[in-house]
Scaffold this motif. Structure first.
Motif, PDB file in Angstrom:
ATOM      1  N   SER A 148      41.381  40.793  32.558  1.00  0.00           N
ATOM      2  CA  SER A 148      41.688  42.120  33.007  1.00  0.00           C
ATOM      3  C   SER A 148      42.209  41.776  34.610  1.00  0.00           C
ATOM      4  CB  SER A 148      40.601  43.034  33.214  1.00  0.00           C
ATOM      5  OG  SER A 148      40.159  43.393  31.751  1.00  0.00           O
ATOM      6  N   ARG A 149      41.464  40.747  35.321  1.00  0.00           N
ATOM      7  CA  ARG A 149      41.930  40.386  36.334  1.00  0.00           C
ATOM      8  C   ARG A 149      43.237  39.883  36.476  1.00  0.00           C
ATOM      9  NH1 ARG A 149      36.535  38.855  37.437  1.00  0.00           N
ATOM     10  NH2 ARG A 149      37.195  36.386  37.151  1.00  0.00           N
ATOM     11  N   GLY A 150      43.308  38.909  35.642  1.00  0.00           N
ATOM     12  CA  GLY A 150      44.788  38.414  35.481  1.00  0.00           C
ATOM     13  C   GLY A 150      45.983  39.338  35.238  1.00  0.00           C
ATOM     14  N   MET A 151      45.670  40.237  34.465  1.00  0.00           N
ATOM     15  CA  MET A 151      46.649  41.381  34.100  1.00  0.00           C
ATOM     16  C   MET A 151      46.809  42.123  35.553  1.00  0.00           C
ATOM     17  SD  MET A 151      45.352  43.032  30.418  1.00  0.00           S
ATOM     18  CE  MET A 151      45.916  42.090  28.983  1.00  0.00           C
ATOM     19  N   ALA A 152      45.695  42.461  36.210  1.00  0.00           N
ATOM     20  CA  ALA A 152      45.974  43.404  37.457  1.00  0.00           C
ATOM     21  C   ALA A 152      46.951  42.492  38.490  1.00  0.00           C
ATOM     22  CB  ALA A 152      44.642  43.824  37.908  1.00  0.00           C
ATOM     23  N   ARG A 153      46.701  41.010  38.543  1.00  0.00           N
ATOM     24  CA  ARG A 153      47.308  40.374  39.289  1.00  0.00           C
ATOM     25  C   ARG A 153      48.748  40.132  38.890  1.00  0.00           C
ATOM     26  NH1 ARG A 153      42.616  35.727  40.254  1.00  0.00           N
ATOM     27  NH2 ARG A 153      41.240  37.215  41.585  1.00  0.00           N
ATOM     28  N   GLY A 154      49.166  40.552  37.763  1.00  0.00           N
ATOM     29  CA  GLY A 154      50.439  39.996  37.296  1.00  0.00           C
ATOM     30  C   GLY A 154      50.710  38.678  36.708  1.00  0.00           C
ATOM     31  N   GLU A 155      49.448  37.959  36.534  1.00  0.00           N
ATOM     32  CA  GLU A 155      49.440  36.567  35.949  1.00  0.00           C
ATOM     33  C   GLU A 155      49.572  36.707  34.533  1.00  0.00           C
ATOM     34  OE1 GLU A 155      46.579  33.953  38.581  1.00  0.00           O
ATOM     35  OE2 GLU A 155      45.815  36.190  38.542  1.00  0.00           O
ATOM     36  N   ILE A 156      49.087  37.830  34.009  1.00  0.00           N
ATOM     37  CA  ILE A 156      49.117  37.766  32.375  1.00  0.00           C
ATOM     38  C   ILE A 156      49.722  39.263  32.202  1.00  0.00           C
ATOM     39  CG2 ILE A 156      47.732  38.158  30.349  1.00  0.00           C
ATOM     40  CD1 ILE A 156      45.302  36.424  31.776  1.00  0.00           C
ATOM     41  N   ARG A 157      50.664  39.091  31.149  1.00  0.00           N
ATOM     42  CA  ARG A 157      51.237  40.489  30.610  1.00  0.00           C
ATOM     43  C   ARG A 157      50.232  41.469  30.269  1.00  0.00           C
ATOM     44  NH1 ARG A 157      54.089  38.993  24.760  1.00  0.00           N
ATOM     45  NH2 ARG A 157      53.877  41.260  24.686  1.00  0.00           N
ATOM     46  N   SER A 158      50.591  42.635  30.763  1.00  0.00           N
ATOM     47  CA  SER A 158      49.583  43.967  30.543  1.00  0.00           C
ATOM     48  C   SER A 158      49.694  44.931  29.623  1.00  0.00           C
ATOM     49  CB  SER A 158      49.551  44.456  31.743  1.00  0.00           C
ATOM     50  OG  SER A 158      50.839  45.138  32.226  1.00  0.00           O
ATOM     51  N   ASP A 159      50.886  44.342  28.602  1.00  0.00           N
ATOM     52  CA  ASP A 159      50.918  45.290  27.396  1.00  0.00           C
ATOM     53  C   ASP A 159      50.338  45.185  26.072  1.00  0.00           C
ATOM     54  OD1 ASP A 159      52.577  42.835  27.165  1.00  0.00           O
ATOM     55  OD2 ASP A 159      53.883  43.699  25.892  1.00  0.00           O
ATOM     56  N   LEU A 160      49.327  44.120  26.440  1.00  0.00           N
ATOM     57  CA  LEU A 160      48.397  43.998  25.297  1.00  0.00           C
ATOM     58  C   LEU A 160      46.845  44.378  25.648  1.00  0.00           C
ATOM     59  CD1 LEU A 160      49.700  40.473  24.260  1.00  0.00           C
ATOM     60  CD2 LEU A 160      50.115  42.432  23.097  1.00  0.00           C
ATOM     61  N   ALA A 161      46.288  44.590  24.681  1.00  0.00           N
ATOM     62  CA  ALA A 161      44.713  44.907  24.633  1.00  0.00           C
ATOM     63  C   ALA A 161      43.768  43.658  25.436  1.00  0.00           C
ATOM     64  CB  ALA A 161      44.079  45.374  23.580  1.00  0.00           C
ATOM     65  N   PRO A 162      43.186  43.661  26.492  1.00  0.00           N
ATOM     66  CA  PRO A 162      42.515  42.680  26.914  1.00  0.00           C
ATOM     67  C   PRO A 162      41.605  41.928  25.826  1.00  0.00           C
ATOM     68  CG  PRO A 162      42.380  44.645  28.635  1.00  0.00           C
ATOM     69  CD  PRO A 162      43.037  45.020  27.161  1.00  0.00           C
ATOM     70  N   GLU A 163      41.015  42.800  24.959  1.00  0.00           N
ATOM     71  CA  GLU A 163      40.273  42.101  23.935  1.00  0.00           C
ATOM     72  C   GLU A 163      41.056  41.246  22.966  1.00  0.00           C
ATOM     73  OE1 GLU A 163      40.478  45.384  24.183  1.00  0.00           O
ATOM     74  OE2 GLU A 163      38.198  46.196  25.034  1.00  0.00           O
TER      75      GLU A 163
END
Length: 211
Positions: A148-163
């Motif tokens: 979730s932190r990686g998604m918030a920082r833009g390090e991981i794409r955020s269009d997928l469920a964190p789980e």
């Protein structure tokens, strides 16, 4: 081996007298001693532990609600510690997390005690459920927080469920440590898994900038 880290020490919320780490250590060591001598989990009663540790049963019950809770702390004391996360990036935190999974896999292969305990736990539903709820679930939440932190920082794409993303990272390591106990666990396996999965999870605009 006694607990050496705050994370591996018995729970802080217990009732009763002020905690005595020496007494708790002797109780945990008594359980380990019984298991090393070949006592099955079902035969390691609170009474037997108390007798081995040289304490009264009430001393144990002041610190642990029952056998399952005591066993969880014993397992934490003999498993490799969960690492401190670097906090520098999602990639570094994920590598640290997967490396701890790799080390636990190696420990279960090399430690007859850990191997036997986990094998017996499959036939001890109460203990397995307690271990899952207390230890496994906490580690899963930790992975979700990293993702979730990686998604918030833009390090991981955020269009997928964190789980789902967390499972993509953890799955390959669990496959090798649990389902394929004969599989190689190379020193750089954690970094290989994280970097390979991240290649497909990097936001599109950043893919060209990854080294």
């Amino acid at each position: 081996m006694p607990p050496t880290d705050q994370q591996n020490r018995p729970h802080e919320h217990r009732r009763g007298r002020p905690r005595s780490e020496a007494v708790e250590r002797s109780i945990v060591e008594a359980v380990v001693k019984l298991l090393e001598e070949g006592a099955p989990l079902a035969a390691v009663s609170i009474e037997r532990v108390a007798r081995t540790a040289g304490v009264g049963k009430a001393t144990i019950y002041r610190r642990w609600k029952g056998k399952e809770e005591l066993f969880i702390d014993v397992l934490k004391s003999i498993e490799p510690l969960d690492p401190e996360l670097p906090g520098t990036s999602a990639r570094d935190d994920l590598v640290a997390m997967l490396e701890s999974l790799r080390l636990r896999g190696l420990a279960k292969r090399s430690s007859a005690l850990l191997y036997n305990v986990f094998a017996q736990m499959q036939n001890y539903p109460e203990l397995w459920r307690a271990y899952h709820d207390t230890v496994v679930e906490a580690r899963r939440r930790r992975g979700l927080e990293i993702v979730s932190r990686g998604m918030a920082r833009g390090e991981i794409r955020s269009d997928l469920a964190p789980e789902l993303v967390n499972d993509l990272f953890v799955g390959p390591m669990l496959l090798r440590t649990v389902l394929r106990p004969e599989a190689q666990l190379d020193d750089d396996l954690a970094a290989q898994v994280v970097d390979t999965v991240l290649e497909g999870l990097t936001p599109p605009g950043d893919r060209g900038r990854r080294s």
